[in-house]
Design a protein around this motif. Structure first.
Motif, mmCIF file in Angstrom:
data_model
loop_
_atom_site.group_PDB
_atom_site.id
_atom_site.type_symbol
_atom_site.label_atom_id
_atom_site.label_comp_id
_atom_site.label_asym_id
_atom_site.label_seq_id
_atom_site.Cartn_x
_atom_site.Cartn_y
_atom_site.Cartn_z
ATOM 1 N N MET A 298 0.845 -1.205 0.000
ATOM 2 C CA MET A 298 0.000 0.000 0.000
ATOM 3 C C MET A 298 0.880 1.254 0.000
ATOM 4 N N LYS A 299 0.570 2.177 -0.899
ATOM 5 C CA LYS A 299 1.357 3.400 -1.023
ATOM 6 C C LYS A 299 1.219 4.258 0.229
ATOM 7 N N LYS A 300 2.349 4.738 0.699
ATOM 8 C CA LYS A 300 2.329 5.603 1.870
ATOM 9 C C LYS A 300 1.930 7.025 1.469
ATOM 10 N N LYS A 301 1.148 7.666 2.333
ATOM 11 C CA LYS A 301 0.748 9.049 2.095
ATOM 12 C C LYS A 301 1.856 9.966 2.586
ATOM 13 N N THR A 302 2.267 10.872 1.733
ATOM 14 C CA THR A 302 3.370 11.776 2.067
ATOM 15 C C THR A 302 2.889 13.217 2.128
ATOM 16 N N ASP B 198 1.311 14.052 -1.414
ATOM 17 C CA ASP B 198 -0.148 13.931 -1.356
ATOM 18 C C ASP B 198 -0.788 15.113 -0.636
ATOM 19 N N THR C 188 11.929 7.183 -0.082
ATOM 20 C CA THR C 188 12.076 5.850 -0.676
ATOM 21 C C THR C 188 12.431 4.781 0.343
#
Length: 282
Positions: free
Chosen positions: A1-5, A34, A281
């Motif tokens: 799952m993509k992390k929210k930045t 994001d 990253t």
């Protein structure tokens, strides 16, 4: 799952050119976030970043700020504001202006954006979104950047606002509340700076009669800044937050803007931006 930045720019007047360098590195490197939260000059940096306009804010800080219409005692005497926010976010920034904000690109960017101002009467923070901005109406940016006494309060829907740094000095916790897993916190003072309230108390005394709650917030801003930095360090220790801050400000202050000093501070920001790559990253 993509992390929210997320990225938070705390502003700092002319020192904001450091953060402009950080954002320009991000644009050149293709780094996206994001969520973005801007305070004071940080809101202006964030707007240009969202619009994809590399070096635009560098021009505002280093070039346009040298103009007497931008800032100076003549403005203060004639208009009651040392910084002419109408010139900065109107004459320069409107679609027919000298260096217009690319409003369609700003709105099309999927990044969620919050711009912080402070309600002058209550002293509470107000988090404006992109939906509060329309083409050639950048009152939200004016409100976020309205340093007390240096600028007159800015009115939106008949509500007076001052600089966002009074209400929420370093809003990194807001980013985590909104679901961010990782947050880049851009400062314009060295990380080990312990702020004092001497200058803030001077300014607070001059607005206290009209806006006592804003004056109270201003008097305690330095202390809040120091507390927030200490809290943010705990998140940094957990790998959730990255500080991006200059090792020195090259002689640039909130209102001092020597061109050679500005150029060095911008370059520091651009160079320090490289640290964001590995942080996001990991």
């Amino acid at each position: 799952m993509k992390k929210k930045t997320g990225i938070v720019d705390v502003g700092g007047g002319m020192r904001g050119i450091y953060a402009a360098g950080v954002f320009d590195f991000c644009l050149d490197a293709g780094i996206r976030f994001d969520l973005g939260i801007g305070v004071s000059a940080g809101s202006a940096n964030l707007a240009s970043f969202a619009a994809g306009q590399s070096q635009r804010n560098q021009r505002f800080f280093a070039e346009y700020s040298q103009r007497k219409q931008y800032m100076g005692w003549e403005n203060f005497i004639r208009k009651g504001s040392f910084l002419d926010l109408d010139y900065i976010y109107g004459t320069l920034s409107n679609s027919a202006g000298v260096d217009p904000l690319n409003y369609p690109a700003f709105m099309a960017n999927p990044m969620e954006i919050l711009m912080v101002a402070t309600e002058a009467e209550s002293g509470n923070p107000k988090y404006f979104s992109k939906n509060d901005i329309s083409q050639d109406n950048y009152d939200v940016l004016k409100a976020s950047c309205a340093i007390p006494y240096v600028c007159k309060p800015q009115f939106i829907d008949m509500v007076p606002y001052y600089d966002g740094a009074l209400g929420d000095t370093i809003p990194f916790e807001k980013a985590f509340e909104l679901g961010c897993d990782k947050v880049v916190l851009v400062l314009t003072l060295p990380l080990d700076t312990v702020r004092t309230s001497k200058k803030d108390k001077f300014l607070a005394a001059r607005i206290r009669k009209t806006y006592p709650m804003a004056a109270h917030r201003l008097e305690h801003r330095a202390g809040q800044y120091n507390v927030r930095i200490a809290q943010a360090k705990k998140y940094a220790d957990q790998g959730k937050l990255l500080f991006v801050a200059p090792d020195n400000t090259c002689g640039v202050t909130t209102l001092k803007r020597k061109p050679n000093c500005m150029a060095r501070l911008y370059a520091k920001g651009y160079s320090d931006g490289h640290r964001i790559v590995s942080f996001l990253t990991d």
